[in-house]
Design a protein around this motif. Structure first.
Motif, PDB file in Angstrom:
ATOM      1  N   MET A  98       0.855  -1.058  -0.129  1.00 36.57           N
ATOM      2  CA  MET A  98       0.106  -0.113  -0.271  1.00 36.57           C
ATOM      3  C   MET A  98       0.840   1.362   0.086  1.00 36.57           C
ATOM      4  O   MET A  98       1.966   1.211   0.772  1.00 36.57           O
ATOM      5  CB  MET A  98      -0.893  -0.029   1.360  1.00 36.57           C
ATOM      6  CG  MET A  98      -2.005  -1.008   1.193  1.00 36.57           C
ATOM      7  SD  MET A  98      -3.223  -0.905   2.461  1.00 36.57           S
ATOM      8  CE  MET A  98      -3.859   0.665   2.606  1.00 36.57           C
ATOM      9  N   THR A  99       0.479   2.410  -0.601  1.00 34.52           N
ATOM     10  CA  THR A  99       1.470   3.348  -0.874  1.00 34.52           C
ATOM     11  C   THR A  99       0.822   4.355   0.461  1.00 34.52           C
ATOM     12  O   THR A  99      -0.058   3.906   1.473  1.00 34.52           O
ATOM     13  CB  THR A  99       0.808   4.293  -1.988  1.00 34.52           C
ATOM     14  OG1 THR A  99      -0.685   4.581  -1.817  1.00 34.52           O
ATOM     15  CG2 THR A  99       0.865   3.503  -3.131  1.00 34.52           C
ATOM     16  N   LEU A 100       1.717   5.317   0.682  1.00 38.14           N
ATOM     17  CA  LEU A 100       1.617   6.474   1.939  1.00 38.14           C
ATOM     18  C   LEU A 100      -0.024   7.050   1.716  1.00 38.14           C
ATOM     19  O   LEU A 100      -0.305   7.055   2.737  1.00 38.14           O
ATOM     20  CB  LEU A 100       2.524   7.440   1.870  1.00 38.14           C
ATOM     21  CG  LEU A 100       2.332   8.556   2.848  1.00 38.14           C
ATOM     22  CD1 LEU A 100       2.785   7.924   4.228  1.00 38.14           C
ATOM     23  CD2 LEU A 100       3.537   9.429   2.632  1.00 38.14           C
ATOM     24  N   ALA A 101      -0.398   7.350   0.539  1.00 42.24           N
ATOM     25  CA  ALA A 101      -1.798   7.764   0.621  1.00 42.24           C
ATOM     26  C   ALA A 101      -2.836   6.788   1.242  1.00 42.24           C
ATOM     27  O   ALA A 101      -3.721   7.390   1.673  1.00 42.24           O
ATOM     28  CB  ALA A 101      -2.068   8.479  -1.015  1.00 42.24           C
ATOM     29  N   HIS A 111      -2.331   4.415   3.096  1.00 45.63           N
ATOM     30  CA  HIS A 111      -2.151   4.443   4.674  1.00 45.63           C
ATOM     31  C   HIS A 111      -2.778   5.600   5.337  1.00 45.63           C
ATOM     32  O   HIS A 111      -3.438   5.659   6.578  1.00 45.63           O
ATOM     33  CB  HIS A 111      -0.806   4.179   5.096  1.00 45.63           C
ATOM     34  CG  HIS A 111      -0.363   2.895   4.991  1.00 45.63           C
ATOM     35  ND1 HIS A 111      -0.673   1.964   6.075  1.00 45.63           N
ATOM     36  CD2 HIS A 111       0.353   2.332   3.993  1.00 45.63           C
ATOM     37  CE1 HIS A 111      -0.256   0.702   5.638  1.00 45.63           C
ATOM     38  NE2 HIS A 111       0.637   0.976   4.479  1.00 45.63           N
ATOM     39  N   LEU A 112      -2.805   6.881   4.604  1.00 43.04           N
ATOM     40  CA  LEU A 112      -3.160   8.133   5.241  1.00 43.04           C
ATOM     41  C   LEU A 112      -4.789   8.116   5.225  1.00 43.04           C
ATOM     42  O   LEU A 112      -5.017   8.502   6.143  1.00 43.04           O
ATOM     43  CB  LEU A 112      -2.744   9.240   4.395  1.00 43.04           C
ATOM     44  CG  LEU A 112      -3.190  10.614   5.003  1.00 43.04           C
ATOM     45  CD1 LEU A 112      -2.718  11.080   6.335  1.00 43.04           C
ATOM     46  CD2 LEU A 112      -2.639  11.798   3.977  1.00 43.04           C
ATOM     47  N   VAL A 113      -5.420   7.577   4.202  1.00 44.46           N
ATOM     48  CA  VAL A 113      -6.692   7.569   4.073  1.00 44.46           C
ATOM     49  C   VAL A 113      -7.519   6.634   5.247  1.00 44.46           C
ATOM     50  O   VAL A 113      -8.493   6.794   5.773  1.00 44.46           O
ATOM     51  CB  VAL A 113      -7.083   6.904   2.722  1.00 44.46           C
ATOM     52  CG1 VAL A 113      -8.770   6.188   2.784  1.00 44.46           C
ATOM     53  CG2 VAL A 113      -7.114   7.943   1.717  1.00 44.46           C
ATOM     54  N   VAL A 114      -6.766   5.439   5.293  1.00 47.97           N
ATOM     55  CA  VAL A 114      -7.029   4.509   6.425  1.00 47.97           C
ATOM     56  C   VAL A 114      -6.742   5.118   7.943  1.00 47.97           C
ATOM     57  O   VAL A 114      -7.805   5.145   8.561  1.00 47.97           O
ATOM     58  CB  VAL A 114      -6.184   3.065   6.319  1.00 47.97           C
ATOM     59  CG1 VAL A 114      -6.266   2.388   7.516  1.00 47.97           C
ATOM     60  CG2 VAL A 114      -6.521   2.392   5.252  1.00 47.97           C
ATOM     61  N   PHE A 115      -5.851   5.793   8.236  1.00 47.75           N
ATOM     62  CA  PHE A 115      -5.737   6.435   9.179  1.00 47.75           C
ATOM     63  C   PHE A 115      -6.967   7.461   9.616  1.00 47.75           C
ATOM     64  O   PHE A 115      -7.406   7.666  10.514  1.00 47.75           O
ATOM     65  CB  PHE A 115      -4.449   7.188   9.396  1.00 47.75           C
ATOM     66  CG  PHE A 115      -4.259   7.964  10.418  1.00 47.75           C
ATOM     67  CD1 PHE A 115      -3.394   6.926  11.569  1.00 47.75           C
ATOM     68  CD2 PHE A 115      -4.308   9.120  11.006  1.00 47.75           C
ATOM     69  CE1 PHE A 115      -3.209   7.531  12.841  1.00 47.75           C
ATOM     70  CE2 PHE A 115      -4.060   9.794  12.161  1.00 47.75           C
ATOM     71  CZ  PHE A 115      -3.436   8.982  13.046  1.00 47.75           C
ATOM     72  N   LEU A 116      -7.136   8.391   8.644  1.00 50.15           N
ATOM     73  CA  LEU A 116      -8.237   9.259   8.630  1.00 50.15           C
ATOM     74  C   LEU A 116      -9.602   8.740   8.635  1.00 50.15           C
ATOM     75  O   LEU A 116     -10.258   9.310   9.766  1.00 50.15           O
ATOM     76  CB  LEU A 116      -8.090  10.220   7.458  1.00 50.15           C
ATOM     77  CG  LEU A 116      -6.979  11.277   7.336  1.00 50.15           C
ATOM     78  CD1 LEU A 116      -6.991  12.167   6.230  1.00 50.15           C
ATOM     79  CD2 LEU A 116      -6.770  12.148   8.420  1.00 50.15           C
ATOM     80  N   ILE A 168      -3.605   5.575  16.440  1.00 48.88           N
ATOM     81  CA  ILE A 168      -2.382   5.145  16.197  1.00 48.88           C
ATOM     82  C   ILE A 168      -2.099   3.461  16.477  1.00 48.88           C
ATOM     83  O   ILE A 168      -1.340   2.818  15.865  1.00 48.88           O
ATOM     84  CB  ILE A 168      -1.268   6.073  17.054  1.00 48.88           C
ATOM     85  CG1 ILE A 168      -1.422   7.418  16.247  1.00 48.88           C
ATOM     86  CG2 ILE A 168       0.006   5.394  16.961  1.00 48.88           C
ATOM     87  CD1 ILE A 168      -0.360   8.466  17.192  1.00 48.88           C
ATOM     88  N   VAL A 169      -2.916   3.032  17.721  1.00 46.40           N
ATOM     89  CA  VAL A 169      -2.682   1.554  17.944  1.00 46.40           C
ATOM     90  C   VAL A 169      -3.469   1.067  16.913  1.00 46.40           C
ATOM     91  O   VAL A 169      -2.818   0.144  16.656  1.00 46.40           O
ATOM     92  CB  VAL A 169      -3.247   1.618  19.505  1.00 46.40           C
ATOM     93  CG1 VAL A 169      -3.160   0.282  19.760  1.00 46.40           C
ATOM     94  CG2 VAL A 169      -2.312   2.355  20.690  1.00 46.40           C
ATOM     95  N   LEU A 170      -4.500   1.264  16.423  1.00 50.05           N
ATOM     96  CA  LEU A 170      -5.153   0.459  15.609  1.00 50.05           C
ATOM     97  C   LEU A 170      -4.641   0.502  14.209  1.00 50.05           C
ATOM     98  O   LEU A 170      -4.577  -0.209  13.659  1.00 50.05           O
ATOM     99  CB  LEU A 170      -6.561   1.042  15.546  1.00 50.05           C
ATOM    100  CG  LEU A 170      -7.746   0.993  16.800  1.00 50.05           C
ATOM    101  CD1 LEU A 170      -8.951   1.580  16.495  1.00 50.05           C
ATOM    102  CD2 LEU A 170      -7.783  -0.548  16.954  1.00 50.05           C
ATOM    103  N   TRP A 171      -4.074   1.645  13.749  1.00 48.35           N
ATOM    104  CA  TRP A 171      -3.390   1.967  12.586  1.00 48.35           C
ATOM    105  C   TRP A 171      -2.204   1.036  12.594  1.00 48.35           C
ATOM    106  O   TRP A 171      -1.783   0.499  11.707  1.00 48.35           O
ATOM    107  CB  TRP A 171      -3.068   3.166  12.117  1.00 48.35           C
ATOM    108  CG  TRP A 171      -2.332   3.153  10.792  1.00 48.35           C
ATOM    109  CD1 TRP A 171      -2.813   3.119   9.618  1.00 48.35           C
ATOM    110  CD2 TRP A 171      -1.078   3.477  10.745  1.00 48.35           C
ATOM    111  NE1 TRP A 171      -1.818   3.315   8.743  1.00 48.35           N
ATOM    112  CE2 TRP A 171      -0.579   3.539   9.547  1.00 48.35           C
ATOM    113  CE3 TRP A 171       0.171   3.571  11.786  1.00 48.35           C
ATOM    114  CZ2 TRP A 171       0.845   3.732   9.168  1.00 48.35           C
ATOM    115  CZ3 TRP A 171       1.406   3.698  11.164  1.00 48.35           C
ATOM    116  CH2 TRP A 171       1.607   3.652   9.762  1.00 48.35           C
ATOM    117  N   ALA A 211      -0.259  -6.137  10.374  1.00 44.98           N
ATOM    118  CA  ALA A 211      -0.940  -7.147   9.616  1.00 44.98           C
ATOM    119  C   ALA A 211      -0.614  -7.102   8.066  1.00 44.98           C
ATOM    120  O   ALA A 211      -0.526  -8.276   7.584  1.00 44.98           O
ATOM    121  CB  ALA A 211      -2.395  -6.888   9.808  1.00 44.98           C
ATOM    122  N   MET A 212      -0.546  -5.982   7.554  1.00 47.77           N
ATOM    123  CA  MET A 212      -0.261  -5.846   6.146  1.00 47.77           C
ATOM    124  C   MET A 212       1.104  -6.183   6.060  1.00 47.77           C
ATOM    125  O   MET A 212       1.422  -6.831   5.045  1.00 47.77           O
ATOM    126  CB  MET A 212      -0.646  -4.358   5.421  1.00 47.77           C
ATOM    127  CG  MET A 212      -2.192  -4.017   5.526  1.00 47.77           C
ATOM    128  SD  MET A 212      -2.814  -4.969   4.435  1.00 47.77           S
ATOM    129  CE  MET A 212      -2.137  -4.127   3.031  1.00 47.77           C
TER     130      MET A 212
END
Length: 80
Positions: free
Chosen positions: A1-4, A6-11, A62-65, A71-72
């Motif tokens: 996965m790209t940084l973008a 991961h950012l979307v998942v975080f948000l 942060i913990v969930l991400w 896992a990824m």
């Protein structure tokens, strides 16, 4: 996965967690027992502590991400 990605998942996770954390410790004007001014909604929170709840939300996210990232990274889940 790209940084973008991961950012979307975080948000997305951050917003979901925020809506779960918002009701914690909320006390309405009608529950406080104090007199309140006319025109104030009785169900509105006395001290919502939004900043504190945003910090708690960020910590939980942060913990969930981090768990999602691990896992990824270790191949426990895959997204095609």
């Amino acid at each position: 996965m790209t940084l973008a990605n991961h950012l979307v998942v975080f948000l997305v996770v951050w917003w979901l967690v925020l809506f779960m954390v918002l009701p914690w410790g909320v006390k309405g004007h009608h529950e406080s027992g104090d007199e309140f001014e006319a025109g104030i909604e009785p169900g509105s929170p006395v001290k919502p502590q939004i900043g504190k709840k945003m910090l708690i939300t960020t910590g939980i996210t942060i913990v969930l991400w981090g768990a999602f990232w691990a896992a990824m990274e270790f191949g426990l889940i895959t997204i095609v």
